[in-house]
Design an enzyme around this catalytic site. Structure first.
Site, PDB file in Angstrom:
ATOM      1  N   SER A 583       9.273   9.837  -6.399  1.00  0.00           N
ATOM      2  CA  SER A 583      10.527  10.467  -6.803  1.00  0.00           C
ATOM      3  C   SER A 583      11.529   9.395  -7.155  1.00  0.00           C
ATOM      4  CB  SER A 583      11.081  11.334  -5.665  1.00  0.00           C
ATOM      5  OG  SER A 583      12.391  11.780  -5.944  1.00  0.00           O
ATOM      6  N   TYR A 596      14.007  12.861   3.310  1.00  0.00           N
ATOM      7  CA  TYR A 596      13.207  12.935   2.087  1.00  0.00           C
ATOM      8  C   TYR A 596      13.251  11.616   1.323  1.00  0.00           C
ATOM      9  CZ  TYR A 596      11.534  14.657  -2.456  1.00  0.00           C
ATOM     10  OH  TYR A 596      10.843  14.839  -3.609  1.00  0.00           O
TER      11      TYR A 596
END
Length: 706
Positions: A583, A596
């Protein structure tokens, strides 16, 4: 011979009177119907094997006069799935007139091009080499099949005598002759010399049967094959135990599968020395009876008899000298033991080629075996794709059936080496191979994308399958697995896809999934670590349980899947690819993202570490960094969208536009964009690239690596 259809025991009587009545008057439709029924029973003929025909009156488009036309299965194709578009249609009188220009056996291949001058339907399929075999016989409906029971008689040492005695002279006999124009003339001669016969046995090859109607031909075919099978069954065991009796015992089922899964990647590596191969494994009872027998050592080197069998299974199988108690975990020792077997097989094949080749023979092909036998465990097949490997295994199983039957009634005989070579390296077969479509970029590759039941993972799997890869659909949700697998099999064929349940946080689940992958396809080449979850909360709201879950799925999951996959890739020793879907959050620091974002950063650095470690194994490790993949993505489940909207002070509905506007290109990112990025890494164009990060975020300057 009895015609009571309820007495059929060894073949399937599938004729439906009501269905046939709907097709009455359309001989071509009845031909296709009959062909599909015959092709549905693998005891009658295997995939792609055999051909059927009908002759009927049609209007000549040039003269308007009635003329006799023959519709026959065209080159390639399969009886079980045959459609009208798969037929060749030829003028019967023109085809038969080719006898006037035939220059003899040495020149028979030149006749194939002349078939084109006999075409009635210009849109029809190219005529096959078997066209004259149907054309020179006068019957309205003809079946040419390769049933195991008939070939067992055809390949028996005294097959001609058995045929005469079994059928009382009602089935003719033509000795072995390569398919082609000459064989067509031999069939006609046999009929002329034996008027009133109901069929012809082709030595070492197959069976011709016929009738005045589609139904009469169908029934005649079943009756003849039934009688052959019944005769073999009655004689099984009379000469002694089948295949000389059992030499070794099979392992229990679970142990067989475990051994096969462990060994398949090693075998695949050896078989892929020229081009990457896909594997197929079977431990069918018929196979086990043969490979565990005393006669295996005598029969296996003989090879097969029927050309359809031989073309797909090669001159002979490779028999492994591994015991059922072999420790397959010692990969180096196993490879050391197997390597000389492959070297000997390649040498044998090269000598076979050099001894039998003609001045104009095509260049030698891959010298690796197609069929590999592991006594006590099962049989492997390796070929360019899954369907070809599976069909090769099916054809060798047919060959086993033929050997069993021939040995029961007489003595099995195979094609002489030169005759086998003349089929395998036939210039017409070579031309057919050259006409085949160019392989897709991922042909011969096996890919497991974690979490491919939906979202980004499904998009990646779909892209890879479309580009030729075999894919393993997996998820923790069984309903998603079933729906996606059904969708993929409809789109790409049943051989392109396998399905497993996979929980990336559970080591036994991962081990089982990769073992099933090895069983299904022979190994694995591409791993995409895609499975994930997303939790967006402030540091004070973030629970320890949520933190652990993020790290278990994203980081530990990536580690454990990669670890197990690397074991298989090293067994294969043909390199591989690991792609980690990370990501932009692994680089960009944002609010409410401690769990995250840090887990994604750990994924990114683990990617770099594995890239450094695995380069010597030719295993490339690369990273794709998406951002804001909203459409059809599971990342928005579980409160992530609400959490990110809260962090940015906007509503969930405003998120797509918000994400697009903050990019340099003002673009919304879709799952297909991530799939395309993954394909770039594995397409073959970046084979010397590893340790890379590819951003797919529409341009987020903060996420630039440099």
């Amino acid at each position: 011979m009895a015609t009571d259809t309820t007495t059929f025991k060894h073949v399937s009587y599938l004729w439906d009177e009501a269905k046939a009545a709907e097709l009455a008057g359309d001989e071509v439709a009845l031909l296709i119907y009959r062909s599909n029924l015959l092709g549905a029973d693998l005891r009658l003929t295997n995939y792609g094997g055999g051909n059927t025909s009908c002759k009927a009156t049609a209007k000549d488009p040039l003269t308007g006069e009635d003329t006799e036309v023959m519709w026959v299965k065209g080159s390639g194709g399969d009886l079980g799935t045959l459609k009208r578009s798969g037929l060749a249609a030829l003028y019967v009188d023109k085809l038969r007139s080719l006898k006037n220009v035939y220059r003899g056996l040495e020149h028979e291949d030149e006749m194939v091009e002349l078939f084109n001058h006999c075409i009635y339907d210009l849109n029809s399929k190219a005529p096959s080499i078997d066209t004259p075999l149907h054309g020179f016989l006068p019957f309205k409906h003809i079946d040419h099949l390769h049933p195991d029971a008939a070939i067992a008689i055809a390949a028996a040492k005294d097959g001609k005598k058995i045929t005469e005695e079994l059928f009382g002279g009602t089935i003719g006999w033509v000795p072995w002759q390569k398919p082609g124009f000459e064989l067509g003339l031999m069939l006609k001669q046999c009929l002329d010399e034996n008027p009133g016969i109901r069929g012809i046995m082709l030595g070492s090859h197959g069976l011709f049967t016929w009738g005045d109607t589609a139904y009469e031909s169908y029934l005649n075919t079943l009756e003849v094959i039934e009688k052959c099978a019944e005769y073999i069954e009655q004689n099984l065991g009379k000469k002694g135990p089948v295949f000389g009796g059992e030499k070794i015992q099979s392992l229990p089922k679970e142990e067989r599968l475990s051994k096969a899964a462990s060994l398949a990647p090693v075998l695949r590596g050896f078989c892929s020395s020229n081009v990457k191969m896909i594997g197929h494994f079977t431990d069918d009872d018929r196979v086990l009876q043969y490979i565990n027998s005393n006669d295996l050592e005598r029969l296996a080197p003989l090879g097969t008899s029927c050309p359809d069998h031989f073309l797909r299974t090669k001159i002979s199988p490779l028999v492994l000298n591994l015991g059922t108690d072999e420790n397959l975990d010692d990969v180096a020792a196993v490879k050391e033991k197997i390597a000389p077997l492959f070297a000997d097989y390649r040498k044998m094949y090269e000598e076979y080629y050099s001894t039998c080749k003609h001045p104009n023979s095509p260049a030698i092909r891959d010298a690796n075996p197609v069929i590999i036998i592991y006594p006590g465990v099962g049989m492997f097949a390796f070929a360019k794709d899954k369907q070809t490997a599976r069909v090769a295994a099916e054809f060798y199983t047919n060959a086993i059936n033929v050997m069993r039957g021939a040995e029961a009634i007489s003595e099995y005989t195979s094609l002489p080496r030169q005759e086998a070579f003349n089929i395998e390296y036939w210039l017409l077969e070579e031309a057919k191979l050259q006409r085949m479509p160019k392989p897709k970029p991922l042909s011969g590759r096996i890919a497991l994308i974690t979490g491919s039941g939906g979202g980004i993972g499904k998009a990646i799997a779909k892209k890879f399958a479309a580009e030729g890869a075999c894919v393993i659909i997996n998820d923790i949700n069984q309903e998603r697995i079933e729906a996606t697998t059904e969708e993929f099999q409809e789109a790409f064929g049943k051989d392109s896809t396998a399905a497993v349940t996979l929980n990336v946080t559970d080591a036994p689940s991962i081990e089982a999934a990769l073992a099933n992958t090895a069983l299904a396809f022979g190994g694995v080449d591409i791993i995409v670590n895609n499975a994930g979850i997303s939790i967006s909360k402030s540091i004070t709201e973030h629970s320890i349980e949520e933190w652990d879950r993020l790290y278990d799925i994203l980081v530990k999951g990536q580690f454990m899947v990669s670890k197990e996959a690397v074991k298989i890739m090293r067994k294969q020793d043909i390199g591989g690819d690991i792609i980690n879907i990370v990501s932009k959050n692994s680089i960009v620091a944002g609010p409410n993202n401690a769990g995250y974002g840090s887990a994604k950063a750990a994924q990114a650095h683990l990617s770099r570490l594995l890239s450094a470690e695995l380069g010597g194994d030719k295993i490339r490790v690369n990273t794709v960094n998406p951002d804001a993949v909203i459409s059809d993505s599971n990342i928005w489940a579980g409160g992530w969208a609400e959490g990110r909207a809260k962090a940015y002070g906007i509503t969930v509905a405003e998120l797509p536009a918000y994400y697009a506007k903050r990019t340099l290109m003002n673009e919304i990112i879709l799952p297909d964009d991530i799939a395309n990025a993954c394909f770039v890494f594995v397409s073959g164009l970046l084979n010397k690239s590893t340790g890379n990060i590819l951003n797919v975020d529409g341009g987020v300057a903060q996420a630039f690596v440099r």
